[in-house]
Enzyme design. Structure first.
Site, PDB file in Angstrom:
ATOM      1  N   LYS A 123     -11.218 -39.017  56.930  1.00  0.00           N
ATOM      2  CA  LYS A 123     -10.427 -39.618  55.857  1.00  0.00           C
ATOM      3  C   LYS A 123      -9.954 -38.530  54.888  1.00  0.00           C
ATOM      4  O   LYS A 123     -10.391 -37.381  54.958  1.00  0.00           O
ATOM      5  CB  LYS A 123     -11.268 -40.657  55.102  1.00  0.00           C
ATOM      6  CG  LYS A 123     -12.472 -40.060  54.391  1.00  0.00           C
ATOM      7  CD  LYS A 123     -13.247 -41.102  53.616  1.00  0.00           C
ATOM      8  CE  LYS A 123     -14.421 -40.457  52.885  1.00  0.00           C
ATOM      9  NZ  LYS A 123     -15.123 -41.404  52.016  1.00  0.00           N
TER      10      LYS A 123
ATOM     11  N   TYR B  70      -3.920 -19.303  27.920  1.00  0.00           N
ATOM     12  CA  TYR B  70      -3.843 -20.328  26.887  1.00  0.00           C
ATOM     13  C   TYR B  70      -5.145 -20.457  26.093  1.00  0.00           C
ATOM     14  O   TYR B  70      -6.237 -20.438  26.656  1.00  0.00           O
ATOM     15  CB  TYR B  70      -3.513 -21.680  27.511  1.00  0.00           C
ATOM     16  CG  TYR B  70      -2.129 -21.777  28.102  1.00  0.00           C
ATOM     17  CD1 TYR B  70      -0.998 -21.615  27.307  1.00  0.00           C
ATOM     18  CD2 TYR B  70      -1.952 -22.030  29.452  1.00  0.00           C
ATOM     19  CE1 TYR B  70       0.275 -21.704  27.842  1.00  0.00           C
ATOM     20  CE2 TYR B  70      -0.680 -22.134  30.006  1.00  0.00           C
ATOM     21  CZ  TYR B  70       0.431 -21.966  29.203  1.00  0.00           C
ATOM     22  OH  TYR B  70       1.683 -22.051  29.743  1.00  0.00           O
TER      23      TYR B  70
END
Length: 405
Positions: free
Chosen positions: A33, A267
């Site tokens: 999956k 940042y």
């Protein structure tokens, strides 16, 4: 070779499937999956089949049908549907579907009429995870209805199954309790007259560490890809399996530059160079699945060494510390960066990134991607695609083979 890519070694998946099947001593369901846990749905499924997987497991209808479209004709279990799903195509394709409730049995019965053939049906029971599955107060009614549909020729009940909540904590008493409850559910099914092909409970950690939970089938997901489902637990058992991590994430170093003492990086100015420092720019970021939480904590492998991430991980870029100017050999732009891999060269692993990001390795490998290309290699059948590390600490190429999706 792309600027940034996910390299998946199919030989590792194939070998892992074989070793897990041999260790468990029962048939193996390879869980593919979520696009094969980020490794590629179809490619991972084929490699697992080659390694001896008797079953494939997926969550959604689309995943199951994609396997059939790719030519897989073996046993496949699909377990996550919603009321709006059309089950007729999976019934027609001979895919096993799961049901938890009387309403879902009605949904399967409708699909059978439209598909024109009986369904393969598995009943999932909730044994303590409190997620999908029939709750104990409904077991008798669901099992009776499942048996009634079987006698009427609507379906054949091929399995009864459940899922453990705490198998990665092998000494948690919840495992004993869930196994007991599962046996109770099997007794209810038996009294209703159901004789399923397979009874299955064990996921990766239980398949490895809990023999009593293996029943007729084990479902292995993360371990199929060589990632420890219970890191730090009974390491001797895990190491003895000899599984290999299949995924390597690599990129080209985009830029090398020197900054002076006091320069703030990225940042928020969350890291400041304490002395003159050479920095490298890696052209992937949180848009490609790297965890921003791992800022200032994770490492990558460049020029034969682990290099720490400095400052905040950005959307498209990561800054790494290449050391002091004039100390050691410095890589140039274009050098190979291993973000994570099997760890055999000394590079960080998915588990290392999981710890840096306060998460689990499942999330690391399934989340990574974004704009990166996935490339499949086979170190066993074509060793040239995965060469030994180069003697040159700057150059360590991974040679291209066919590209995946």
């Amino acid at each position: 070779m792309s600027r940034a890519e996910i390299v998946v070694d199919l030989a590792a998946i194939r070998g892992n499937a074989h070793r897990l099947r041999e260790h468990a001593g029962t048939p193996l369901m390879a869980v593919v999956k979520a696009d094969g846990y980020g490794h590629g749905l179809v490619e991972s499924a084929r490699a697992a089949r080659e390694g001896g997987a008797a079953w494939l497991g997926v969550a959604t209808i689309d995943e199951a049908l994609a396997l059939r479209a790719a030519g897989d004709e073996g046993r496949v279990l699909c377990w996550l549907t919603v009321p709006a799903d059309d089950l007729a195509p999976v019934v027609a394709a001979g895919i096993d579907v799961s049901a938890y409730t009387l309403a879902e049995l009605d949904q399967v019965a409708d699909a059978v009429l439209r598909a024109g053939r009986p369904a393969r049906l598995q009943i999932k029971v909730d044994t303590g995870l409190s997620r999908g599955g029939a709750t104990p107060d409904t077991w008798a009614a669901v099992m009776r209805a499942a048996r009634q549909g079987e006698t009427e020729g609507r379906w054949r009940v091929t399995g009864v199954w459940s899922h453990l909540s705490s198998s990665d904590e092998v000494d948690d008493p919840a495992n004993d309790e869930q196994e007991k409850v599962f046996r109770d559910a099997l007794a209810v099914a038996d009294r209703a007259g159901l004789r399923p092909d397979v009874r299955h409970l064990a996921n990766s950690a239980a398949a490895i560490h809990r023999p009593s939970s293996r029943f007729d089938l084990v479902r292995c997901g993360i371990s199929l890809y060589g990632v420890d489902p219970a890191p730090g637990v009974r390491a001797d058992v895990w190491d003895g399996l000899g599984l290999t991590a299949a995924m390597t994430v690599r990129a080209d170093l985009a830029l090398v530059k020197q900054v002076e003492a006091g320069a703030a990086v990225s940042y928020g100015r969350r890291w400041t160079a304490p002395a003159p420092t050479v920095l490298g720019l890696v052209p992937i970021g949180y848009a490609d699945g790297l965890s921003r939480v791992a800022s200032n904590r994770a490492e990558v492998w460049v020029a034969g060494e682990r290099r720490p991430v400095r400052g905040t991980i950005c959307m498209d870029q990561v800054v790494v510390d290449l050391g002091a100017p004039g100390v050691g050999t410095k890589p140039e732009a274009g050098a190979d960066v291993l973000v994570f891999g099997p760890g055999t060269r000394g590079e960080p692993t998915a588990q290392d990134w999981a710890e840096a990001g306060d998460t689990i390795a499942y999330e690391v490998v399934t989340r990574v991607g974004g704009r990166m290309v996935r490339r499949h290699v086979d170190s066993e059948r074509d060793p040239a695609t995965t060469p030994e590390p180069s003697d040159d600490p700057i150059a360590d190429p991974i040679v291209d083979q066919g590209r995946g999706r």
